[in-house]
Design an enzyme around this catalytic site. Structure first.
Site, PDB file in Angstrom:
ATOM      1  N   GLU A 131       1.021  -1.305  -0.013  1.00  0.00           N
ATOM      2  CA  GLU A 131      -0.249  -0.167  -0.186  1.00  0.00           C
ATOM      3  C   GLU A 131       0.764   1.492   0.128  1.00  0.00           C
ATOM      4  O   GLU A 131       1.007   1.901   1.246  1.00  0.00           O
ATOM      5  CB  GLU A 131      -0.964   0.373   1.021  1.00  0.00           C
TER       6      GLU A 131
ATOM      7  N   GLU B  58      -5.907   3.302   7.821  1.00  0.00           N
ATOM      8  CA  GLU B  58      -5.441   3.163   7.263  1.00  0.00           C
ATOM      9  C   GLU B  58      -5.241   1.250   6.825  1.00  0.00           C
ATOM     10  O   GLU B  58      -5.827   0.575   5.542  1.00  0.00           O
ATOM     11  CB  GLU B  58      -4.053   3.564   6.676  1.00  0.00           C
TER      12      GLU B  58
ATOM     13  N   GLU C 239     -10.825  -3.819   1.828  1.00  0.00           N
ATOM     14  CA  GLU C 239     -10.319  -3.454   0.656  1.00  0.00           C
ATOM     15  C   GLU C 239     -10.300  -4.758  -0.293  1.00  0.00           C
ATOM     16  O   GLU C 239     -10.485  -5.128  -1.225  1.00  0.00           O
ATOM     17  CB  GLU C 239      -9.141  -2.604  -0.373  1.00  0.00           C
TER      18      GLU C 239
END
Length: 134
Positions: free
Chosen positions: A30, A71, A78
Site C-alpha cells: 500500500e 489505513e 479492500e
C-alpha cells in the site's frame, strides 16, 4: 501422537507475529500506508527537534495511531471486498469509498492535531528568525 496445543504465552507471541506480518504486508503493498509512515516519521523527528512536552507527544502519537489504524482497516476491507466481489459491483465500490473516507477523516484530524501542536513552535521560530544561526 497428537501435536501439543500451544501454551497461552506462545499463542500471545504468535498473535504479535501475525500482526507484524500484517504491518509488513500493508507497508509492502500500500503506497498510501508508506506515505503515512513517512509522515509519522517526519512528525516524530520534528517533535524531537522542537522538544514537545508529554501531552503534545500524547496528541501526536494518538493522531499517528488513528491514521495508521484507519489505513489498516481500509486495506483489510479492500482485500476482503476484492475477495468476495472480484468483479465491479456498486456496493463493493461504495464500501471501499466509505472506508477511504474514514482514512481521509483520520488524516484531516491528524493534520489538525499537528497544526495545533506545532503552530506555536513555528510562530516562535518565525518571530525569532534573526536570532537563529544555521
Amino acid at each position: 501422537m497428537q501435536p501439543r496445543k500451544p501454551t497461552f504465552l506462545r499463542q500471545r507471541l504468535n498473535s504479535f507475529g501475525y500482526a507484524g506480518q500484517g504491518l509488513a504486508a500493508a507497508f509492502q503493498s500500500e503506497v498510501n500506508f508508506r506515505w503515512h509512515v513517512l509522515s509519522a516519521g517526519l512528525a516524530v523527528a520534528l517533535g524531537f527537534y522542537v522538544g514537545l512536552n508529554r501531552w503534545e507527544w500524547v496528541a501526536i502519537a494518538g493522531a499517528i495511531g488513528l491514521v495508521w489504524m484507519a489505513e489498516l482497516f481500509n486495506t483489510a476491507l479492500e482485500v476482503v471486498v476484492n475477495l468476495v466481489s472480484p468483479e465491479r459491483h456498486p456496493l463493493a465500490g461504495k464500501a471501499k469509498d466509505i472506508a477511504a473516507a474514514a482514512v481521509l477523516m483520520a488524516a484531516v484530524t491528524a493534520a489538525t492535531v499537528g497544526l495545533l501542536v506545532f503552530w506555536p513552535y513555528a510562530v516562535h521560530f518565525i518571530e525569532n528568525w534573526d536570532k537563529h544561526s544555521f
